[in-house]
Design a protein around this motif. Structure first.
Motif: not given
Length: 87
Positions: A44-73
Motif C-alpha cells: 500500500f505504501a509503495i502504491e501511494e508513494a509512486f501512484d501505481i497499482q500493484i498486481p498483488f494477491n495477498a492471499n497467494d503471493p506465489a501466484s502474483s505477477e509482482f515478485d516479492i522474492s527479494s528487495v531487488a526483485a
C-alpha cells in the motif's frame, strides 16, 4: 532509477523498523522480519508513494505477477510499473 530503489528501500526499512542502511538488495522480506501484514502495508505504501497499482494477491503471493522474492526483485517490479505508467 536509483530514486525508485531508494524510495522502495525507505518504505521497506520503515515497515521493518530498521535504518535504510540495514536493508540490502539481496535480502528477503522474511530476512528483514516483515510478516504478511507488513508486506501488505508495504505494498500500500509503495502504491501511494509512486501512484501505481500493484498486481498483488495477498492471499497467494506465489501466484502474483509482482515478485516479492527479494528487495531487488521488488525494486525491479516497481521500476517496471513506474516505467509503464509514464510510457
Amino acid at each position: 532509477m536509483a530514486d525508485v530503489a531508494n524510495r522502495v528501500i525507505g518504505i521497506i526499512a520503515e515497515q521493518a523498523v530498521l535504518d535504510e542502511g540495514d536493508v540490502s538488495m539481496d535480502q528477503t522480506l522474511e530476512d528483514l522480519g516483515i510478516d504478511s501484514l507488513g508486506l501488505v502495508e508495504s505494498i500500500f505504501a509503495i502504491e501511494e508513494a509512486f501512484d501505481i497499482q500493484i498486481p498483488f494477491n495477498a492471499n497467494d503471493p506465489a501466484s502474483s505477477e509482482f515478485d516479492i522474492s527479494s528487495v531487488a526483485a521488488i525494486v525491479r517490479a516497481v521500476e517496471g510499473l513506474v516505467a509503464e505508467q509514464h510510457a
